[in-house]
Design a protein around this motif. Structure first.
Motif, PDB file in Angstrom:
ATOM      1  N   LYS A 107      -5.980  -8.221  -8.151  1.00  0.00           N
ATOM      2  CA  LYS A 107      -6.038  -8.418  -9.604  1.00  0.00           C
ATOM      3  C   LYS A 107      -7.322  -9.108 -10.059  1.00  0.00           C
ATOM      4  O   LYS A 107      -7.684  -9.032 -11.240  1.00  0.00           O
ATOM      5  N   CYS A 108      -8.029  -9.771  -9.143  1.00  0.00           N
ATOM      6  CA  CYS A 108      -9.272 -10.453  -9.518  1.00  0.00           C
ATOM      7  C   CYS A 108     -10.498  -9.559  -9.389  1.00  0.00           C
ATOM      8  O   CYS A 108     -11.608  -9.968  -9.734  1.00  0.00           O
ATOM      9  N   ASN A 110     -13.234  -6.906 -10.329  1.00  0.00           N
ATOM     10  CA  ASN A 110     -13.797  -6.611 -11.640  1.00  0.00           C
ATOM     11  C   ASN A 110     -13.975  -5.120 -11.910  1.00  0.00           C
ATOM     12  O   ASN A 110     -14.025  -4.705 -13.072  1.00  0.00           O
ATOM     13  N   THR A 111     -14.101  -4.320 -10.873  1.00  0.00           N
ATOM     14  CA  THR A 111     -14.331  -2.884 -11.052  1.00  0.00           C
ATOM     15  C   THR A 111     -13.430  -2.101 -10.107  1.00  0.00           C
ATOM     16  O   THR A 111     -12.872  -2.644  -9.142  1.00  0.00           O
ATOM     17  N   SER A 112     -13.320  -0.811 -10.377  1.00  0.00           N
ATOM     18  CA  SER A 112     -12.506   0.046  -9.506  1.00  0.00           C
ATOM     19  C   SER A 112     -13.108   0.127  -8.098  1.00  0.00           C
ATOM     20  O   SER A 112     -12.382   0.222  -7.115  1.00  0.00           O
ATOM     21  N   LYS A 113     -14.435   0.075  -8.005  1.00  0.00           N
ATOM     22  CA  LYS A 113     -15.070   0.099  -6.685  1.00  0.00           C
ATOM     23  C   LYS A 113     -14.721  -1.151  -5.893  1.00  0.00           C
ATOM     24  O   LYS A 113     -14.495  -1.091  -4.673  1.00  0.00           O
ATOM     25  N   GLU A 114     -14.676  -2.293  -6.557  1.00  0.00           N
ATOM     26  CA  GLU A 114     -14.300  -3.527  -5.877  1.00  0.00           C
ATOM     27  C   GLU A 114     -12.862  -3.445  -5.370  1.00  0.00           C
ATOM     28  O   GLU A 114     -12.561  -3.904  -4.267  1.00  0.00           O
ATOM     29  N   VAL A 115     -11.989  -2.854  -6.171  1.00  0.00           N
ATOM     30  CA  VAL A 115     -10.602  -2.658  -5.744  1.00  0.00           C
ATOM     31  C   VAL A 115     -10.566  -1.763  -4.506  1.00  0.00           C
ATOM     32  O   VAL A 115      -9.914  -2.071  -3.507  1.00  0.00           O
ATOM     33  N   TRP A 116     -11.295  -0.644  -4.571  1.00  0.00           N
ATOM     34  CA  TRP A 116     -11.308   0.325  -3.471  1.00  0.00           C
ATOM     35  C   TRP A 116     -11.865  -0.310  -2.189  1.00  0.00           C
ATOM     36  O   TRP A 116     -11.288  -0.164  -1.113  1.00  0.00           O
TER      37      TRP A 116
END
Length: 209
Positions: A107-108, A110-116
Motif C-alpha cells: 500500500k505504500c 507510489n507507482t504500479s511499477k513499484e508494486v510489481w
C-alpha cells in the motif's frame, strides 16, 4: 521517480490519451474489477498469476508501465496527467487481484511499477524452497507402470514449474544475434528428452529382469 525519456518511440500530442493506439488510452470499459485472471494472488501462486497479469496488461497495451519502458514524466510534461490516470488504473488492477494481507504489504508503493517490482522481489525469494522441491521431484521421478504419455506430461509439468520460478535469462539489450536464450531452452528440452529415454529404458529393463 520522475523524468527521463518517458515514451521512447511513442508519438505524443496535446492529448495522448485520445489515441486508441497509445498506451495512455483508456477505453470506456476499462475499470478496476475488469481484470480477468484465475483467482487471487496468494503466497503459493505468484508464478502463474504474474504471467496471467502480464498477459492481461499486454492485451490492454499497458505492460510498458510495469516493465519500466514508460516512466513517470516530468511535472511539466504534457502527458503527466494521462500517465497518472493509467498508472492509477493499473495499480487498481494489480491490487484487486491480491489477497488482503498481500495488498496491505504494497500500500505504500507510489507507482504500479513499484508494486510489481516489490511483488517480484518478495515472491522470487520465497519461491526458492519450492524450486528445490521441484528439482528434487525431477531427480526421483520414475515411470513405473504409468503410460509413457502420462509420465512425460508429469515430467514436463515439473520442468515448466521450475522454469516459471527460475526462468532462463534472455537478452534484453536487443543487440545479441546468437539466440542464446533459445539455445538454452533447446538444451533443457534435450536434457528432458534424454532423461525420459534413460528412465524409460531402466524401467523396461527392470520389468524384464
Amino acid at each position: 521517480m520522475a523524468g527521463g525519456d518517458t515514451l521512447g518511440s511513442y508519438n505524443v500530442n496535446s492529448n495522448p490519451s485520445s489515441d486508441p493506439s497509445s498506451p495512455f488510452y483508456i477505453h470506456p470499459t476499462d475499470y478496476p474489477p475488469q481484470v480477468h485472471v484465475n483467482g487471487f494472488l496468494t503466497d503459493s501462486n505468484y508464478a502463474d498469476l504474474s504471467r496471467e497479469m502480464r498477459d492481461f496488461l499486454l492485451s490492454k497495451n499497458k505492460s510498458d508501465f510495469i516493465d519500466g519502458t514508460i516512466r513517470q514524466p516530468f511535472v511539466e510534461a504534457v502527458e503527466l496527467s494521462a500517465w497518472q490516470h493509467c498508472d492509477a488504473l493499473i495499480n487498481s488492477w494489480l491490487t484487486t487481484t491480491m489477497e488482503k494481507e498481500i495488498r496491505s504489504s504494497v500500500k505504500c508503493a507510489n507507482t504500479s511499477k513499484e508494486v510489481w517490482d516489490d511483488l517480484e522481489e518478495r515472491f522470487r525469494k520465497e519461491s526458492a524452497p519450492h524450486a528445490y522441491d521441484l528439482k528434487r521431484a525431477l531427480t526421483i521421478m520414475r515411470q513405473y507402470n504409468v503410460v509413457v504419455s502420462t509420465y512425460f506430461t508429469k515430467l514436463r509439468a515439473i520442468w515448466d514449474g521450475i522454469h516459471s520460478i527460475s526462468p532462463i535469462p534472455r537478452c534484453t539489450c536487443g543487440k545479441c544475434t546468437c539466440d542464446m536464450g533459445k539455445r538454452l531452452v533447446e538444451s533443457r528440452d534435450a536434457y528432458t528428452s534424454s532423461l525420459w529415454d534413460s528412465t524409460t529404458y531402466m524401467e523396461q529393463s527392470r520389468h524384464k529382469s
